[in-house]
Scaffold this motif. Sequence first.
Motif, PDB file in Angstrom:
ATOM      1  N   UNK A   2      47.714  -3.945  55.052  1.00  0.00           N
ATOM      2  CA  UNK A   2      48.350  -3.754  56.354  1.00  0.00           C
ATOM      3  C   UNK A   2      49.148  -2.464  56.359  1.00  0.00           C
ATOM      4  N   UNK A   3      48.839  -1.577  57.299  1.00  0.00           N
ATOM      5  CA  UNK A   3      49.518  -0.285  57.387  1.00  0.00           C
ATOM      6  C   UNK A   3      50.918  -0.469  57.962  1.00  0.00           C
ATOM      7  N   UNK A   4      51.895   0.192  57.321  1.00  0.00           N
ATOM      8  CA  UNK A   4      53.269   0.121  57.809  1.00  0.00           C
ATOM      9  C   UNK A   4      54.003   1.386  57.394  1.00  0.00           C
ATOM     10  N   UNK A   5      55.286   1.454  57.737  1.00  0.00           N
ATOM     11  CA  UNK A   5      56.109   2.587  57.380  1.00  0.00           C
ATOM     12  C   UNK A   5      56.905   2.278  56.113  1.00  0.00           C
ATOM     13  N   UNK A   6      57.064   3.292  55.275  1.00  0.00           N
ATOM     14  CA  UNK A   6      57.808   3.119  54.033  1.00  0.00           C
ATOM     15  C   UNK A   6      59.210   2.596  54.298  1.00  0.00           C
ATOM     16  N   UNK A   7      59.859   3.093  55.325  1.00  0.00           N
ATOM     17  CA  UNK A   7      61.239   2.682  55.606  1.00  0.00           C
ATOM     18  C   UNK A   7      61.335   1.241  56.103  1.00  0.00           C
TER      19      UNK A   7
ATOM     20  N   UNK B 210      59.721  -1.295  54.591  1.00  0.00           N
ATOM     21  CA  UNK B 210      59.553  -2.232  53.482  1.00  0.00           C
ATOM     22  C   UNK B 210      60.871  -2.924  53.169  1.00  0.00           C
ATOM     23  N   UNK B 211      60.789  -4.180  52.756  1.00  0.00           N
ATOM     24  CA  UNK B 211      61.988  -4.963  52.460  1.00  0.00           C
ATOM     25  C   UNK B 211      62.123  -5.166  50.950  1.00  0.00           C
TER      26      UNK B 211
ATOM     27  N   UNK C 167      59.901  -7.357  46.956  1.00  0.00           N
ATOM     28  CA  UNK C 167      59.498  -6.741  45.695  1.00  0.00           C
ATOM     29  C   UNK C 167      60.538  -6.993  44.599  1.00  0.00           C
ATOM     30  N   UNK C 168      61.133  -8.176  44.600  1.00  0.00           N
ATOM     31  CA  UNK C 168      62.256  -8.436  43.699  1.00  0.00           C
ATOM     32  C   UNK C 168      61.855  -8.453  42.228  1.00  0.00           C
ATOM     33  N   UNK C 169      60.741  -9.107  41.884  1.00  0.00           N
ATOM     34  CA  UNK C 169      60.332  -9.145  40.480  1.00  0.00           C
ATOM     35  C   UNK C 169      60.024  -7.744  39.963  1.00  0.00           C
ATOM     36  N   UNK C 170      59.322  -6.965  40.774  1.00  0.00           N
ATOM     37  CA  UNK C 170      58.987  -5.601  40.363  1.00  0.00           C
ATOM     38  C   UNK C 170      60.241  -4.749  40.217  1.00  0.00           C
ATOM     39  N   UNK C 171      61.151  -4.869  41.183  1.00  0.00           N
ATOM     40  CA  UNK C 171      62.332  -4.011  41.198  1.00  0.00           C
ATOM     41  C   UNK C 171      63.329  -4.380  40.105  1.00  0.00           C
TER      42      UNK C 171
END
Length: 271
Positions: free
Chosen positions: A10-15, A17-18, A22-26
Amino acid sequence: MTGTVAVNGEVCRLEDLRLQDFLQSFFFGAGFFETLLVEEGAPMFLARHLTRLRESLGAHAGCVHAPPPEVLTPEAVREALRRCLEAEATLRPRFTGVAKLVAGDGKLLLSFRPLPPRAPGEGVVLDSVEDRCYRRGDPTLNHKSVSYLRQYAHLGRGTVFVNEAGELCEVPNGNLFFLVGDAVVTPPLETPCLPGIIRSVLLREGRLGEMPIVERTLLRGQVEDVRGCVLTNSVSLALAVPRLLGRELPESLALAEQARAVVREYARREA
């Protein structure tokens, strides 16, 4: 990085993103990434990158939440890439640059950035050694984890990672190939090093001109036997190393040109 990305196609804007998605990755580095070259809108060696990504996810199924299988196919990624390029004014369908895939938290994030500035034929000098953080047989270094600080801290410093046995392993952003005697030698995965995409292509081809390509350890003290060296990765393909740990290597440029030609011919046949 450009402002247009895709999450699970799904195309979206970088800004938009929540962080909570992405908690495990971050927070834990529980994810994997692939960096690949895009030329004229076509991703190079996409199927190989996705195979490596799926293998890393499978090897860590108990701690990394993989994206749905249907978004990890070449067809799905190509479609997401196409839609992103159409949506972003700075990209356009014939974009040439770098795409990055990050898998974790049940999502596949696709983003883009320009090619790194580098003149044609420009090489990279490797005169620094880091011998404190690589250990022979470490399986984590056979996967391109988002927990990348160990490599990131040495980017741009001309560093060669060496294990506790004094074996040359890799550099922060790629694999190494050495011209030793009448063969081109690259370290085995257990030294350890990443199973790089370009590395696998060259090993599959098996030769550079008349010289066989083989997996074999090379000790730090054996650098005196090296006549040429090439750094390989999926963005630059093959870069000459004109100086390795203080030793001038005049045959590196020709070796890198041969390697690039082999890789591009392989990519043409595989496309």
